[in-house]
Design a protein around this motif. Structure first.
Motif, short mmCIF file in Angstrom:
data_model
loop_
_atom_site.label_atom_id
_atom_site.label_comp_id
_atom_site.label_asym_id
_atom_site.label_seq_id
_atom_site.Cartn_x
_atom_site.Cartn_y
_atom_site.Cartn_z
N ARG A 209 -18.26 56.83 64.37
CA ARG A 209 -19.14 57.91 63.93
C ARG A 209 -20.45 57.32 63.42
O ARG A 209 -20.44 56.47 62.53
CB ARG A 209 -18.48 58.74 62.83
CG ARG A 209 -17.28 59.55 63.30
CD ARG A 209 -16.78 60.49 62.21
NE ARG A 209 -15.69 61.30 62.68
CZ ARG A 209 -15.83 62.45 63.33
NH1 ARG A 209 -17.06 62.90 63.58
NH2 ARG A 209 -14.79 63.15 63.74
N VAL A 210 -21.55 57.79 63.99
CA VAL A 210 -22.88 57.37 63.58
C VAL A 210 -23.69 58.63 63.37
O VAL A 210 -24.10 59.27 64.34
CB VAL A 210 -23.55 56.45 64.61
CG1 VAL A 210 -24.93 56.03 64.12
CG2 VAL A 210 -22.67 55.24 64.90
N GLY A 211 -23.92 59.00 62.11
CA GLY A 211 -24.63 60.24 61.82
C GLY A 211 -23.84 61.43 62.32
O GLY A 211 -22.66 61.60 62.02
N GLN A 212 -24.49 62.27 63.11
CA GLN A 212 -23.82 63.44 63.67
C GLN A 212 -23.16 63.14 65.01
O GLN A 212 -22.47 63.98 65.55
CB GLN A 212 -24.86 64.57 63.87
CG GLN A 212 -25.53 65.02 62.59
CD GLN A 212 -24.53 65.60 61.60
OE1 GLN A 212 -23.59 66.29 61.98
NE2 GLN A 212 -24.74 65.32 60.32
N GLY A 213 -23.38 61.95 65.54
CA GLY A 213 -22.81 61.59 66.83
C GLY A 213 -21.57 60.75 66.67
O GLY A 213 -21.17 60.36 65.56
N GLY A 214 -20.93 60.49 67.79
CA GLY A 214 -19.72 59.68 67.77
C GLY A 214 -19.30 59.26 69.16
O GLY A 214 -19.86 59.71 70.16
N ALA A 215 -18.34 58.39 69.22
CA ALA A 215 -17.81 57.89 70.48
C ALA A 215 -16.38 57.46 70.26
O ALA A 215 -15.94 57.25 69.12
CB ALA A 215 -18.66 56.73 71.01
N THR A 216 -15.65 57.35 71.37
CA THR A 216 -14.27 56.90 71.30
C THR A 216 -14.04 55.78 72.28
O THR A 216 -14.75 55.67 73.30
CB THR A 216 -13.28 58.05 71.60
OG1 THR A 216 -13.55 58.53 72.92
CG2 THR A 216 -13.43 59.17 70.60
N GLY A 217 -13.07 54.96 71.99
CA GLY A 217 -12.71 53.86 72.86
C GLY A 217 -11.29 53.42 72.53
O GLY A 217 -10.52 54.15 71.90
N SER A 218 -10.95 52.24 72.99
CA SER A 218 -9.60 51.70 72.79
C SER A 218 -9.70 50.28 72.29
O SER A 218 -10.76 49.65 72.35
CB SER A 218 -8.79 51.76 74.10
OG SER A 218 -8.78 53.06 74.63
N GLY A 219 -8.59 49.76 71.81
CA GLY A 219 -8.52 48.39 71.33
C GLY A 219 -7.09 47.88 71.40
O GLY A 219 -6.15 48.67 71.56
N VAL A 220 -6.93 46.55 71.29
CA VAL A 220 -5.62 45.92 71.36
C VAL A 220 -5.47 44.98 70.16
O VAL A 220 -6.38 44.17 69.87
CB VAL A 220 -5.45 45.14 72.67
CG1 VAL A 220 -4.05 44.51 72.74
CG2 VAL A 220 -5.68 46.03 73.87
N VAL A 221 -4.35 45.09 69.47
CA VAL A 221 -4.08 44.23 68.32
C VAL A 221 -3.72 42.84 68.84
O VAL A 221 -2.75 42.67 69.59
CB VAL A 221 -2.93 44.80 67.47
CG1 VAL A 221 -2.62 43.86 66.30
CG2 VAL A 221 -3.27 46.20 66.97
N ILE A 222 -4.50 41.82 68.41
CA ILE A 222 -4.24 40.45 68.85
C ILE A 222 -3.73 39.58 67.71
O ILE A 222 -3.28 38.46 67.95
CB ILE A 222 -5.50 39.82 69.47
CG1 ILE A 222 -6.68 39.88 68.49
CG2 ILE A 222 -5.85 40.51 70.78
CD1 ILE A 222 -7.93 39.18 68.99
N ASP A 223 -3.81 40.07 66.48
CA ASP A 223 -3.27 39.34 65.32
C ASP A 223 -2.83 40.40 64.30
O ASP A 223 -3.64 40.93 63.55
CB ASP A 223 -4.32 38.41 64.72
CG ASP A 223 -3.71 37.46 63.67
OD1 ASP A 223 -2.66 37.81 63.10
OD2 ASP A 223 -4.31 36.40 63.41
#
Length: 493
Positions: A209-223
């Motif tokens: 979330r940046v101000g009124q905007g936003g984005a989504t994505g993915s990630g992987v736990v490596i530790d």
């Protein structure tokens, strides 16, 4: 006064002297044609018929017509009315005398046999039976009509009685229990469902979330012990050093945690974030050497914000040079990607690409789309992932120092071809760079690095980045129509 409309005899005008000379008969020719002209041979006169044929077939008298009398000279005594020969009208029969006059008689008249038959059922000349309604009696017609009405009344009464006598079933049935069947499904190890169950806890959704905007994505736990999560740079770059920006990681059990950026690498489009949540499930890291084209793979991530989405496919190609440039991001990378046909969509970025053992073999990063926009386009079966060996190397550097180091030749190039050979055309050389020290010049075409062919500017970046800073490489270039090799010691960038 003479009649102007009466027929008149045409009188040809006398020919002139010129016409007489051109078309007149020569004085030496007495007739219309010359005497020595070829003539048609005379037709041969057939010989007269034999006397026997004349006596047998000729007319009875000289100049007579028609047939002769019978040999006896008169008709036979035993002639009957049906006899075919020598009737009284034989001389005028057109079938006997070809000179007899012909005439048309009255048309043929056929009696209507059906009209002469009595009763309502008659047989026509073709043998078909028909019913004449005019001969059906009034009593019979009334009887048929009453029978039809009686049958209809009886059928309607029976139907009405059956519908009234049969009670309707109730709409609701309390205490209803449906039959349950246990098919005993067995999921073998290595199936997509087994892989998803094993890897899903290690894959997270990332909300920015940046101000009124936003984005989504993915990630992987490596530790899992330290809470390190690897993702793409273009997923989190918009929130770096921005006041009020927030990054949140959401796990497979629905819990969430605030995350901080550990380090970003725009040159490889990788980033590492950290959450303060101990005991996370860590993904098992594979090796790039174990991946071959055709291997089954599974992609797990949050496409379009749909967390925990699982898709499957195969490895379509390896070491595919792909240029990345995230919209609204500082990403400017060229990767040697793992290509897959597992459906990948926006939001899968930073997610896991795993093999049949559940080992992480790549980080899903980009897709190719027909519109040329990998951000808004959908999957067409061309997805690209950063190989796990590159992910491991960059992630270790980011966790250790917060930044990553790459090798640099110090040249800018673009892809060219002459129809037979492809290469990377050098546009400019940075002063004091490894390329300048090696003697590279503008308009040189680089065609190989350490013996590996270079067919484009992307392949040049990948070939250089494959080596460590300070390593010496051999660069083959085409200059002035001939090729030569240069030695260059790579810089760190």
């Amino acid at each position: 006064m003479p009649d102007r409309l009466a027929p008149r005899r045409a009188v040809a005008p006398e020919p002139g002297a010129g016409q007489q000379t051109a078309f007149g008969r020569p004085e030496s020719v007495p007739g219309s044609f010359s005497d020595d002209r070829p003539r048609m041979p005379a037709r041969p006169v057939p010989p007269p018929p034999p006397e026997a044929l004349i006596r047998a077939f000729g007319p009875g008298t000289t100049g007579g017509r028609g047939l002769q009398e019978p040999p006896s000279g008169r008709p036979g005594r035993r002639r009957t009315a049906a006899g075919p020969w020598w009737k009284s009208d034989a001389r005028s029969d057109p079938w006997r005398d070809p000179y007899a006059p012909a005439g048309l008689g009255a048309p043929a008249v056929y009696p209507d046999e059906a009209a002469e038959q009595a009763g309502p059922i008659v047989v026509d000349p073709k043998g078909r039976r028909k019913v004449r309604l005019a001969d059906v009696s009034v009593r019979l017609s009334a009887l048929i009509l009453l029978a039809v009405l009686l049958v209809g009344a009886v059928g309607g009464g029976v139907g009405w009685f059956l519908t009234r006598a049969t009670p309707e079933s109730p709409l609701l049935s309390p205490d209803t229990t449906l039959t349950q069947v246990d098919p005993g499904i067995t999921r073998e190890p290595g199936s997509v469902s087994a892989i998803a169950a094993e890897v899903m806890p290690a894959v997270v959704s990332i909300e920015v979330r940046v101000g009124q905007g936003g984005a989504t994505g993915s990630g992987v736990v490596i530790d899992g012990d330290e809470g390190y999560i690897v993702t793409n740079n273009h997923v989190v770059s918009g929130a770096d050093d921005v006041e009020g920006a927030e990054i949140r990681a959401v796990f497979s059990d629905g819990s969430g945690s605030e995350a901080r950026i550990v380090g970003r690498d725009p040159a490889s489009d990788l980033a590492v974030i950290k959450v303060e949540k101990p005991g996370l499930v860590t993904a098992a890291l594979g090796t790039s050497e174990s991946v071959v084209v055709g291997d089954p793979v599974v992609a797990i991530g949050s496409p379009l914000g749909l967390a925990g989405t699982v898709t499957s496919g195969i490895v379509s190609a390896l070491e595919r040079p792909v240029r990345l440039g995230g919209e609204g991001s500082d990403t400017n990378a060229v990767i040697s990607a793992v290509q897959t046909d597992a459906p990948i969509n926006p939001g899968n970025s930073g997610g896991a690409l795993v093999d049949t053992t559940g080992a992480l073999v790549g980080i899903n990063t980009a897709i190719a789309s027909l519109g040329g926009n990998g951000t808004t386009g959908g999957s067409i079966g061309l997805g690209f992932a950063i190989p796990i060996d590159t992910v491991r190397d960059i992630a270790e550097q980011l966790i250790s120092t917060g930044s990553a180091v790459h090798s640099s030749l110090g040249v800018n190039a673009r892809s060219v071809t002459d129809g037979t050979r492809d290469g990377a055309l050098v546009l400019n050389v940075e002063p004091g760079s490894a390329g300048a020290e090696a003697g590279l010049r503008e308009q040189d075409v680089i065609i190989a690095v350490d013996g590996d062919p270079v067919g484009s500017s992307e392949e040049l970046v990948v070939a250089v980045d494959r080596h460590d800073p300070g390593e010496e490489i051999t660069v083959e270039v085409v200059r002035g129509g001939s090729s030569q090799e240069l030695r260059a010691t790579l810089d760190a960038a």
